[in-house]
Design a protein around this motif. Structure first.
Motif, PDB file in Angstrom:
ATOM      1  N   TYR A 100       0.834  -1.203   0.000  1.00 38.30           N
ATOM      2  CA  TYR A 100       0.000   0.000   0.000  1.00 38.30           C
ATOM      3  C   TYR A 100       0.869   1.254   0.000  1.00 38.30           C
ATOM      4  CZ  TYR A 100      -3.040   3.707   1.793  1.00 38.30           C
ATOM      5  OH  TYR A 100      -3.700   4.889   1.972  1.00 38.30           O
ATOM      6  N   HIS A 101       1.913   1.248   0.823  1.00 38.28           N
ATOM      7  CA  HIS A 101       2.807   2.410   0.903  1.00 38.28           C
ATOM      8  C   HIS A 101       3.484   2.661  -0.444  1.00 38.28           C
ATOM      9  CE1 HIS A 101       5.689   5.260   2.590  1.00 38.28           C
ATOM     10  NE2 HIS A 101       6.660   4.552   2.048  1.00 38.28           N
ATOM     11  N   LYS A 102       3.960   1.605  -1.088  1.00 40.28           N
ATOM     12  CA  LYS A 102       4.640   1.765  -2.373  1.00 40.28           C
ATOM     13  C   LYS A 102       3.664   2.165  -3.479  1.00 40.28           C
ATOM     14  CE  LYS A 102       8.357   1.556  -4.906  1.00 40.28           C
ATOM     15  NZ  LYS A 102       9.233   0.383  -4.974  1.00 40.28           N
ATOM     16  N   TRP A 103       2.428   1.678  -3.400  1.00 34.70           N
ATOM     17  CA  TRP A 103       1.419   2.073  -4.392  1.00 34.70           C
ATOM     18  C   TRP A 103       1.109   3.564  -4.282  1.00 34.70           C
ATOM     19  CZ3 TRP A 103      -0.844  -0.809  -8.259  1.00 34.70           C
ATOM     20  CH2 TRP A 103      -1.931  -0.225  -8.915  1.00 34.70           C
ATOM     21  N   SER A 104       1.071   4.065  -3.057  1.00 31.00           N
ATOM     22  CA  SER A 104       0.783   5.489  -2.833  1.00 31.00           C
ATOM     23  C   SER A 104       1.946   6.373  -3.266  1.00 31.00           C
ATOM     24  CB  SER A 104       0.481   5.734  -1.347  1.00 31.00           C
ATOM     25  OG  SER A 104      -0.611   4.939  -0.927  1.00 31.00           O
ATOM     26  N   ASP A 105       3.158   5.840  -3.170  1.00 27.85           N
ATOM     27  CA  ASP A 105       4.343   6.627  -3.527  1.00 27.85           C
ATOM     28  C   ASP A 105       5.295   5.750  -4.341  1.00 27.85           C
ATOM     29  OD1 ASP A 105       6.235   8.627  -3.656  1.00 27.85           O
ATOM     30  OD2 ASP A 105       7.073   8.195  -1.667  1.00 27.85           O
ATOM     31  N   PRO A 106       4.949   5.474  -5.611  1.00 25.28           N
ATOM     32  CA  PRO A 106       5.744   4.527  -6.405  1.00 25.28           C
ATOM     33  C   PRO A 106       7.088   5.104  -6.822  1.00 25.28           C
ATOM     34  CG  PRO A 106       4.026   5.502  -7.751  1.00 25.28           C
ATOM     35  CD  PRO A 106       3.793   6.002  -6.355  1.00 25.28           C
ATOM     36  N   HIS A 107       8.079   4.229  -6.881  1.00 28.98           N
ATOM     37  CA  HIS A 107       9.415   4.618  -7.341  1.00 28.98           C
ATOM     38  C   HIS A 107       9.937   3.523  -8.264  1.00 28.98           C
ATOM     39  CE1 HIS A 107       9.717   7.976  -4.508  1.00 28.98           C
ATOM     40  NE2 HIS A 107       9.267   7.154  -3.570  1.00 28.98           N
ATOM     41  N   ALA A 108      10.534   3.952  -9.365  1.00 34.62           N
ATOM     42  CA  ALA A 108      11.137   2.988 -10.276  1.00 34.62           C
ATOM     43  C   ALA A 108      12.443   2.459  -9.679  1.00 34.62           C
ATOM     44  CB  ALA A 108      11.405   3.635 -11.628  1.00 34.62           C
ATOM     45  N   ILE A 109      12.889   1.325 -10.162  1.00 31.51           N
ATOM     46  CA  ILE A 109      14.184   0.757  -9.750  1.00 31.51           C
ATOM     47  C   ILE A 109      15.212   1.262 -10.745  1.00 31.51           C
ATOM     48  CG2 ILE A 109      15.499  -1.371  -9.352  1.00 31.51           C
ATOM     49  CD1 ILE A 109      12.855  -2.791  -8.821  1.00 31.51           C
ATOM     50  N   ASP A 110      16.016   2.243 -10.322  1.00 26.09           N
ATOM     51  CA  ASP A 110      16.922   2.897 -11.273  1.00 26.09           C
ATOM     52  C   ASP A 110      18.392   2.628 -10.984  1.00 26.09           C
ATOM     53  OD1 ASP A 110      17.074   4.308  -8.939  1.00 26.09           O
ATOM     54  OD2 ASP A 110      16.188   6.146  -9.731  1.00 26.09           O
ATOM     55  N   LYS A 111      18.687   1.711 -10.053  1.00 25.02           N
ATOM     56  CA  LYS A 111      20.087   1.360  -9.796  1.00 25.02           C
ATOM     57  C   LYS A 111      20.177  -0.120  -9.450  1.00 25.02           C
ATOM     58  CE  LYS A 111      19.617   3.019  -5.011  1.00 25.02           C
ATOM     59  NZ  LYS A 111      20.192   3.894  -3.966  1.00 25.02           N
ATOM     60  N   HIS A 112      21.328  -0.688  -9.830  1.00 21.08           N
ATOM     61  CA  HIS A 112      21.548  -2.122  -9.595  1.00 21.08           C
ATOM     62  C   HIS A 112      20.345  -2.937 -10.101  1.00 21.08           C
ATOM     63  CE1 HIS A 112      25.050  -1.120  -7.164  1.00 21.08           C
ATOM     64  NE2 HIS A 112      24.305  -0.283  -6.457  1.00 21.08           N
ATOM     65  N   GLN A 113      19.932  -2.648 -11.314  1.00 22.19           N
ATOM     66  CA  GLN A 113      18.704  -3.258 -11.817  1.00 22.19           C
ATOM     67  C   GLN A 113      18.806  -4.777 -11.983  1.00 22.19           C
ATOM     68  OE1 GLN A 113      17.933  -0.997 -15.405  1.00 22.19           O
ATOM     69  NE2 GLN A 113      16.832   0.598 -14.289  1.00 22.19           N
ATOM     70  N   TRP A 114      20.007  -5.279 -12.129  1.00 22.40           N
ATOM     71  CA  TRP A 114      20.180  -6.722 -12.312  1.00 22.40           C
ATOM     72  C   TRP A 114      20.056  -7.495 -11.004  1.00 22.40           C
ATOM     73  CZ3 TRP A 114      24.134  -8.823  -9.500  1.00 22.40           C
ATOM     74  CH2 TRP A 114      25.074  -7.925  -8.983  1.00 22.40           C
ATOM     75  N   VAL A 115      20.216  -6.786  -9.871  1.00 25.46           N
ATOM     76  CA  VAL A 115      20.281  -7.461  -8.578  1.00 25.46           C
ATOM     77  C   VAL A 115      18.974  -8.177  -8.218  1.00 25.46           C
ATOM     78  CG1 VAL A 115      20.546  -7.123  -6.086  1.00 25.46           C
ATOM     79  CG2 VAL A 115      22.121  -6.027  -7.682  1.00 25.46           C
ATOM     80  N   PRO A 116      17.809  -7.498  -8.233  1.00 23.16           N
ATOM     81  CA  PRO A 116      16.592  -8.182  -7.758  1.00 23.16           C
ATOM     82  C   PRO A 116      16.225  -9.404  -8.587  1.00 23.16           C
ATOM     83  CG  PRO A 116      16.036  -6.094  -8.792  1.00 23.16           C
ATOM     84  CD  PRO A 116      17.523  -6.105  -8.625  1.00 23.16           C
ATOM     85  N   VAL A 117      16.381  -9.317  -9.906  1.00 26.72           N
ATOM     86  CA  VAL A 117      16.036 -10.459 -10.746  1.00 26.72           C
ATOM     87  C   VAL A 117      16.964 -11.636 -10.444  1.00 26.72           C
ATOM     88  CG1 VAL A 117      15.906 -11.304 -13.116  1.00 26.72           C
ATOM     89  CG2 VAL A 117      15.071  -9.005 -12.562  1.00 26.72           C
ATOM     90  N   THR A 118      18.270 -11.349 -10.299  1.00 20.67           N
ATOM     91  CA  THR A 118      19.227 -12.414  -9.989  1.00 20.67           C
ATOM     92  C   THR A 118      18.912 -13.062  -8.649  1.00 20.67           C
ATOM     93  OG1 THR A 118      20.954 -11.250 -11.235  1.00 20.67           O
ATOM     94  CG2 THR A 118      21.660 -12.963  -9.673  1.00 20.67           C
ATOM     95  N   VAL A 119      18.652 -12.234  -7.645  1.00 15.55           N
ATOM     96  CA  VAL A 119      18.354 -12.754  -6.313  1.00 15.55           C
ATOM     97  C   VAL A 119      17.086 -13.598  -6.329  1.00 15.55           C
ATOM     98  CG1 VAL A 119      17.624 -12.089  -3.988  1.00 15.55           C
ATOM     99  CG2 VAL A 119      19.586 -10.971  -5.045  1.00 15.55           C
ATOM    100  N   LEU A 120      16.071 -13.128  -7.033  1.00 14.83           N
ATOM    101  CA  LEU A 120      14.807 -13.871  -7.075  1.00 14.83           C
ATOM    102  C   LEU A 120      14.974 -15.214  -7.784  1.00 14.83           C
ATOM    103  CD1 LEU A 120      12.336 -10.951  -7.815  1.00 14.83           C
ATOM    104  CD2 LEU A 120      12.440 -12.315  -5.733  1.00 14.83           C
ATOM    105  N   LEU A 121      15.750 -15.251  -8.844  1.00 15.44           N
ATOM    106  CA  LEU A 121      15.978 -16.524  -9.541  1.00 15.44           C
ATOM    107  C   LEU A 121      16.741 -17.513  -8.657  1.00 15.44           C
ATOM    108  CD1 LEU A 121      16.844 -15.241 -13.138  1.00 15.44           C
ATOM    109  CD2 LEU A 121      14.744 -16.368 -12.379  1.00 15.44           C
ATOM    110  N   VAL A 122      17.752 -17.005  -7.924  1.00 14.50           N
ATOM    111  CA  VAL A 122      18.489 -17.875  -6.997  1.00 14.50           C
ATOM    112  C   VAL A 122      17.568 -18.350  -5.876  1.00 14.50           C
ATOM    113  CG1 VAL A 122      20.357 -17.940  -5.289  1.00 14.50           C
ATOM    114  CG2 VAL A 122      20.728 -16.838  -7.500  1.00 14.50           C
ATOM    115  N   ALA A 123      16.704 -17.444  -5.369  1.00 15.28           N
ATOM    116  CA  ALA A 123      15.774 -17.804  -4.298  1.00 15.28           C
ATOM    117  C   ALA A 123      14.783 -18.861  -4.776  1.00 15.28           C
ATOM    118  CB  ALA A 123      15.030 -16.567  -3.814  1.00 15.28           C
ATOM    119  N   ILE A 124      14.321 -18.756  -6.012  1.00 24.65           N
ATOM    120  CA  ILE A 124      13.402 -19.757  -6.550  1.00 24.65           C
ATOM    121  C   ILE A 124      14.073 -21.127  -6.592  1.00 24.65           C
ATOM    122  CG2 ILE A 124      12.248 -20.507  -8.678  1.00 24.65           C
ATOM    123  CD1 ILE A 124      11.503 -17.577  -9.162  1.00 24.65           C
ATOM    124  N   ALA A 125      15.350 -21.167  -6.956  1.00 28.79           N
ATOM    125  CA  ALA A 125      16.081 -22.438  -6.990  1.00 28.79           C
ATOM    126  C   ALA A 125      16.200 -23.027  -5.588  1.00 28.79           C
ATOM    127  CB  ALA A 125      17.465 -22.228  -7.608  1.00 28.79           C
TER     128      ALA A 125
END
Length: 328
Positions: A100-125
């Motif tokens: 809810y907080h992020k929906w009210s004040d959204p921010h794009a991911i503009d740094k280290h953009q590769w990090v969250p996708v990499t972490v999520l893929l490793v977490a899924i494994a």
């Protein structure tokens, strides 16, 4: 359920979640993604839940005392119920608040953009490994029951809890991956917020299911239909018993069953002969259903009055085979 199998699944889930939580927090610090923060808190909550299950299993092994004459087997149910509360409050409600907080004040991911996708893929494994372990251990005791039936009917709470947690974790990671990927692709932070809200709703739903199933165990469940049938056969297969007048079963813990029955017996020559016959029947019950550790058999001469609900101390008279082990 094998206690060892449940413990292996819990430890596998605990190790996976601890590693995942650390990487998710690092990803959140680098990117500011609300989905990553919600998933990190989710992993911390899951780690705490697995620790609670281990503590509950250990405390349940304590012997009976005068204050608790039937032992502490149900303590495993209490800790499993606490797990549902933690998952609801720490995991689900926090994710909904953060979304809810992020929906009210959204921010794009503009740094280290590769990090969250990499972490999520490793977490899924890693979560997939933990989920596979829980499935393998559950298959050892699930028999022919469907997965829904297994979760609903299992008397040991650890494997169903780990199964639902791991399933929720995998789905949550998928939601987070979709939210983060869409935010990176569009620059709209509300995709990240939507993923976080989906994680929160998922965790709340799983927590409610766990609470309902564990509540039934806490209230006290009877033996499974298979165990009830085995007990009936054990009682009736000898000449010591003419029939079961009425019978009640109750799980004192996942691996401890109480059996109380009024049985019709033929006339005995002496009290010693009657006692010997009852001991013989009890031995047959324990052979047929090893978890039937506490057995009370009341001998009687069968009559309509002996089988009446009033003589059964207010319990409604139902055939023993009608007792079911499913959760209501």
């Amino acid at each position: 359920m094998s206690a060892g199998g449940g413990t292996r699944a819990i430890i596998a889930a605990l190790l996976a979640n601890l590693g995942i939580a650390i990487t998710k927090f690092l990803a959140w610090l680098l990117t500011g993604s609300s989905s990553m923060l919600a998933e990190a808190v989710h992993s911390v909550a899951d780690s705490g839940n697995q620790a609670l299950l281990l503590v509950g299993g250990r405390r349940a092994q304590r012997g009976a005392t005068p204050q608790h004459p039937f032992g502490y087997g149900r303590e495993r149910y209490i800790y499993a119920f606490i797990v549902s509360i933690v998952l609801f409050s720490v995991g689900g409600l926090f994710a909904l608040y953060e979304g809810y907080h992020k929906w009210s004040d959204p921010h794009a991911i503009d740094k280290h953009q590769w990090v969250p996708v990499t972490v999520l893929l490793v977490a899924i494994a890693l979560e997939s490994f933990s989920f596979r372990t829980a499935i393998v251990e559950s298959n050892h005791v699930r028999g022919r029951a469907s997965w829904v039936q297994f979760v609903r009917r299992a008397k040991a709470p650890e494997l169903p809890v780990v199964l639902l947690e791991d399933l929720g974790a995998l789905l949550g990671l998928v939601f987070a991956l979709v939210g983060v990927s869409m935010t990176l692709a569009t620059g709209n932070g509300r995709w990240d917020a939507a993923g976080t809200l989906a994680i929160g709703l998922l965790l709340v739903a799983i927590a409610v299911i766990l609470a309902m199933e564990t509540k039934s165990l806490l209230l006290g469940e009877g033996a499974t239909p298979e165990d009830v049938s085995a007990i009936e056969r054990a009682v009736n297969e000898g000449s010591e018993v003419e029939r079961i007048i009425h019978m009640r079963t109750l799980h004192l813990g996942p691996e401890e069953l109480l059996v109380a029955a009024k049985i019709a017996v033929p006339p005995a020559a002496s009290a010693e002969e009657l006692a010997h016959d009852i001991n013989t029947v009890e031995a047959r019950i324990r052979t047929a259903v090893p978890i039937a550790q506490v057995i009370y058999l009341e001998p009687d001469i069968y009559s309509a009055r002996a089988a009446s609900p009033q003589r059964a101390q207010g319990n409604a008279e139902v055939p023993a085979a009608d007792e079911t082990g499913g959760k209501g």
